[in-house]
Design a protein around this motif. Structure first.
Motif, PDB file in Angstrom:
ATOM      1  N   PRO A   1       3.870   8.950 -11.788  1.00 42.54           N
ATOM      2  CA  PRO A   1       2.425   8.792 -11.548  1.00 42.54           C
ATOM      3  C   PRO A   1       2.148   8.027 -10.254  1.00 42.54           C
ATOM      4  CG  PRO A   1       3.145   7.186 -13.167  1.00 42.54           C
ATOM      5  CD  PRO A   1       4.345   8.039 -12.852  1.00 42.54           C
ATOM      6  N   ILE A   2       2.553   8.612  -9.143  1.00 43.55           N
ATOM      7  CA  ILE A   2       2.367   8.006  -7.834  1.00 43.55           C
ATOM      8  C   ILE A   2       2.307   9.133  -6.816  1.00 43.55           C
ATOM      9  CG2 ILE A   2       4.860   7.786  -7.390  1.00 43.55           C
ATOM     10  CD1 ILE A   2       4.274   5.096  -6.006  1.00 43.55           C
ATOM     11  N   LYS A   3       1.566   8.920  -5.742  1.00 42.55           N
ATOM     12  CA  LYS A   3       1.454   9.939  -4.696  1.00 42.55           C
ATOM     13  C   LYS A   3       2.698   9.886  -3.810  1.00 42.55           C
ATOM     14  CE  LYS A   3      -1.565  11.736  -1.075  1.00 42.55           C
ATOM     15  NZ  LYS A   3      -2.858  11.568  -0.357  1.00 42.55           N
ATOM     16  N   VAL A   4       3.413  11.007  -3.713  1.00 42.94           N
ATOM     17  CA  VAL A   4       4.670  11.069  -2.968  1.00 42.94           C
ATOM     18  C   VAL A   4       4.520  11.987  -1.764  1.00 42.94           C
ATOM     19  CG1 VAL A   4       7.126  11.639  -3.090  1.00 42.94           C
ATOM     20  CG2 VAL A   4       5.969  10.676  -5.099  1.00 42.94           C
ATOM     21  N   THR A   5       5.041  11.561  -0.629  1.00 48.49           N
ATOM     22  CA  THR A   5       5.045  12.397   0.580  1.00 48.49           C
ATOM     23  C   THR A   5       6.444  12.434   1.161  1.00 48.49           C
ATOM     24  OG1 THR A   5       2.728  11.928   1.156  1.00 48.49           O
ATOM     25  CG2 THR A   5       4.168  12.676   2.934  1.00 48.49           C
TER      26      THR A   5
ATOM     27  N   THR B   1       0.825  -1.205   0.000  1.00 50.12           N
ATOM     28  CA  THR B   1       0.000   0.000   0.000  1.00 50.12           C
ATOM     29  C   THR B   1       0.864   1.262   0.000  1.00 50.12           C
ATOM     30  OG1 THR B   1      -0.161  -0.199   2.419  1.00 50.12           O
ATOM     31  CG2 THR B   1      -1.975  -1.082   1.121  1.00 50.12           C
ATOM     32  N   CYS B   2       2.143   1.094   0.374  1.00 49.27           N
ATOM     33  CA  CYS B   2       3.080   2.223   0.362  1.00 49.27           C
ATOM     34  C   CYS B   2       4.490   1.662   0.320  1.00 49.27           C
ATOM     35  CB  CYS B   2       2.902   3.088   1.617  1.00 49.27           C
ATOM     36  SG  CYS B   2       3.995   4.540   1.718  1.00 49.27           S
ATOM     37  N   VAL B   3       5.371   2.326  -0.418  1.00 48.04           N
ATOM     38  CA  VAL B   3       6.794   1.999  -0.400  1.00 48.04           C
ATOM     39  C   VAL B   3       7.513   3.103   0.359  1.00 48.04           C
ATOM     40  CG1 VAL B   3       8.891   1.779  -1.786  1.00 48.04           C
ATOM     41  CG2 VAL B   3       6.784   0.658  -2.538  1.00 48.04           C
ATOM     42  N   VAL B   4       8.285   2.717   1.358  1.00 51.10           N
ATOM     43  CA  VAL B   4       9.042   3.665   2.178  1.00 51.10           C
ATOM     44  C   VAL B   4      10.529   3.456   1.923  1.00 51.10           C
ATOM     45  CG1 VAL B   4       9.613   4.419   4.514  1.00 51.10           C
ATOM     46  CG2 VAL B   4       7.267   3.706   3.968  1.00 51.10           C
ATOM     47  N   SER B   5      11.223   4.539   1.637  1.00 51.75           N
ATOM     48  CA  SER B   5      12.665   4.484   1.453  1.00 51.75           C
ATOM     49  C   SER B   5      13.372   5.036   2.687  1.00 51.75           C
ATOM     50  CB  SER B   5      13.086   5.291   0.220  1.00 51.75           C
ATOM     51  OG  SER B   5      14.503   5.345   0.124  1.00 51.75           O
ATOM     52  N   ALA B   6      14.300   4.231   3.210  1.00 47.05           N
ATOM     53  CA  ALA B   6      15.186   4.701   4.272  1.00 47.05           C
ATOM     54  C   ALA B   6      16.626   4.522   3.817  1.00 47.05           C
ATOM     55  CB  ALA B   6      14.922   3.938   5.563  1.00 47.05           C
ATOM     56  N   LEU B   7      16.819   4.621   2.505  1.00 40.68           N
ATOM     57  CA  LEU B   7      18.152   4.482   1.930  1.00 40.68           C
ATOM     58  C   LEU B   7      19.008   5.685   2.311  1.00 40.68           C
ATOM     59  CD1 LEU B   7      17.119   3.247  -1.634  1.00 40.68           C
ATOM     60  CD2 LEU B   7      17.971   1.852   0.266  1.00 40.68           C
ATOM     61  N   ASN B   8      20.295   5.480   2.394  1.00 39.00           N
ATOM     62  CA  ASN B   8      21.183   6.578   2.749  1.00 39.00           C
ATOM     63  C   ASN B   8      22.507   6.411   2.022  1.00 39.00           C
ATOM     64  OD1 ASN B   8      22.009   8.924   4.151  1.00 39.00           O
ATOM     65  ND2 ASN B   8      23.069   7.672   5.662  1.00 39.00           N
ATOM     66  N   GLY B   9      22.981   7.475   1.418  1.00 35.41           N
ATOM     67  CA  GLY B   9      24.233   7.415   0.699  1.00 35.41           C
ATOM     68  C   GLY B   9      24.398   8.629  -0.191  1.00 35.41           C
ATOM     69  N   VAL B  10      25.202   8.479  -1.237  1.00 32.95           N
ATOM     70  CA  VAL B  10      25.426   9.578  -2.175  1.00 32.95           C
ATOM     71  C   VAL B  10      24.652   9.282  -3.458  1.00 32.95           C
ATOM     72  CG1 VAL B  10      27.572  10.367  -1.143  1.00 32.95           C
ATOM     73  CG2 VAL B  10      27.638   8.498  -2.775  1.00 32.95           C
ATOM     74  N   ARG B  11      25.082   9.823  -4.586  1.00 33.13           N
ATOM     75  CA  ARG B  11      24.299   9.759  -5.821  1.00 33.13           C
ATOM     76  C   ARG B  11      23.913   8.337  -6.236  1.00 33.13           C
ATOM     77  NH1 ARG B  11      22.669  12.513 -10.132  1.00 33.13           N
ATOM     78  NH2 ARG B  11      23.347  14.439  -9.124  1.00 33.13           N
ATOM     79  N   SER B  12      24.840   7.398  -6.106  1.00 32.95           N
ATOM     80  CA  SER B  12      24.554   6.034  -6.540  1.00 32.95           C
ATOM     81  C   SER B  12      23.393   5.417  -5.775  1.00 32.95           C
ATOM     82  CB  SER B  12      25.797   5.157  -6.373  1.00 32.95           C
ATOM     83  OG  SER B  12      26.195   5.112  -5.012  1.00 32.95           O
ATOM     84  N   VAL B  13      23.151   5.929  -4.576  1.00 30.93           N
ATOM     85  CA  VAL B  13      22.042   5.421  -3.755  1.00 30.93           C
ATOM     86  C   VAL B  13      20.834   6.351  -3.839  1.00 30.93           C
ATOM     87  CG1 VAL B  13      21.283   4.846  -1.414  1.00 30.93           C
ATOM     88  CG2 VAL B  13      23.594   4.244  -2.163  1.00 30.93           C
ATOM     89  N   MET B  14      21.053   7.638  -3.540  1.00 34.55           N
ATOM     90  CA  MET B  14      19.936   8.571  -3.408  1.00 34.55           C
ATOM     91  C   MET B  14      19.254   8.894  -4.732  1.00 34.55           C
ATOM     92  SD  MET B  14      19.968   8.684  -0.229  1.00 34.55           S
ATOM     93  CE  MET B  14      18.654   9.864   0.070  1.00 34.55           C
TER      94      MET B  14
ATOM     95  N   PRO C   1       0.184   2.656  -4.553  1.00 33.41           N
ATOM     96  CA  PRO C   1      -0.386   4.008  -4.629  1.00 33.41           C
ATOM     97  C   PRO C   1       0.456   5.121  -4.022  1.00 33.41           C
ATOM     98  CG  PRO C   1      -1.528   2.699  -2.972  1.00 33.41           C
ATOM     99  CD  PRO C   1      -0.603   1.763  -3.688  1.00 33.41           C
ATOM    100  N   ARG C   2       1.393   4.787  -3.074  1.00 32.19           N
ATOM    101  CA  ARG C   2       2.076   5.847  -2.354  1.00 32.19           C
ATOM    102  C   ARG C   2       3.559   5.520  -2.169  1.00 32.19           C
ATOM    103  NH1 ARG C   2       0.619   5.971   2.610  1.00 32.19           N
ATOM    104  NH2 ARG C   2       1.223   8.130   2.917  1.00 32.19           N
TER     105      ARG C   2
END
Length: 301
Positions: A141-145, A75-88, A105-106
């Motif tokens: 085309p996705i709801k981003v918060t 129902t939602c994808v959450v990113s907790a990735l951390n790094g520089v360009r190759s990651v972010m 959807p989110r």
């Protein structure tokens, strides 16, 4: 706030410090958490993630098809990735596109920081990466918060060494009364979990567990330790900028997320007031409790 009956949250970055806290907070709220992990994850790391209550789902982070399959049903994808360009940018873009392909959807990107939408391009490398990804996400085309939480309060006295116990001083640049936004990692994780299960989130949510100045922090330290703390002027914003430039000459480039000059860039955005969070959305989830700087420092005594 609208909460879906069955919240299935796909989480990238669950092996990290903040990601693990988000996984735990989601499970505590009753969500089913799919921790997206690389194939061949170390057994100890896998067990640590599973201890939060999350379910491991293996997928190559560079394989769009595999990532989309891993996200299917969420129902939602959450990113907790951390790094520089190759990651972010690179890895997080695959995650975003996978969410879109899977019909999720989110999406909540890894934007946990001061308000980079108000800071100057070129002043802060990590903020520039977040700003660049925001532009990409806004075209999807996705709801981003995005959730912005200021500086992590846990870093006070460590990665953000403005508190100097040996001399009983709190360092500041420019203005000792400049309000600074702080949120503990646990409080940020709890808020992210609540937002991930909320179908009606706006584009940006801004939170701060506490808003204090250097002068306020000195008063807190005086009260907590029983020893008098005072503020100490470390220079102007321009002087801090010169220090950053000089440090970048010594450490010209780095694949680390927080080289010495990066931390200084964060302090410049805080003490200049450019990254100040307002208005705050702390009250959106009324049952959450917020840790203050005074409360945190008392736990360290």
């Amino acid at each position: 706030m609208s909460v879906p009956d069955a919240s299935i949250i796909a989480l990238a970055g669950a092996s990290g410090d903040l990601g693990g806290r988000i996984a735990k907070a989601l499970v505590e709220r009753g969500a089913s958490v799919l921790a997206l992990v690389r194939p061949g994850l170390e057994a100890d790391e896998g067990r640590r993630i599973e201890s939060t209550g999350a379910t491991l789902v293996e997928a190559d982070p560079a394989d769009l098809t595999a990532m989309a399959q891993a996200c299917t049903g969420a129902t939602c994808v959450v990113s907790a990735l951390n790094g520089v360009r190759s990651v972010m940018i690179d890895r997080q873009t695959v995650l975003l596109e996978a969410a879109v392909r899977a019909g999720v959807p989110r999406f909540i990107p890894s934007d946990y920081s001061a308000d980079f939408t108000k800071t100057r391009p070129g002043d802060n490398r990590n903020f520039d990466l977040r700003r660049e990804f925001m532009a990409l996400a806004d075209r999807a085309p996705i709801k981003v918060t995005s959730i912005l939480n200021g500086a992590f309060m846990d870093m006070l006295g460590a990665e953000m060494p403005i508190i100097r116990p040996t001399i009983h001083r709190v360092l500041y640049w420019h203005d000792a009364d400049q309000p600074l936004d702080f949120t503990t990692k646990d409080d940020a994780a709890a808020y992210v979990a609540a937002a991930a299960m909320d179908e009606a989130t706006p584009r940006i949510l801004r939170i701060a567990g506490d808003v204090v100045s250097a002068r306020d922090i000195a008063a807190v330290m005086t009260d907590v330790t029983g020893e008098r703390y005072q503020t100490l002027w470390a220079g102007s914003i321009g002087m801090l900028g010169a220090m950053i430039a000089a440090t970048k000459i010594i450490v010209p480039s780095s694949d680390a997320a927080f080289p010495p000059w990066q931390g200084m860039q964060y302090m410049r955005d805080q003490f200049s007031g450019r990254g100040k969070l307002e208005p705050l959305d702390n009250e959106r989830y009324s049952k959450l409790q917020w840790t203050t700087v005074a409360g945190l420092m008392k736990t360290r005594e």
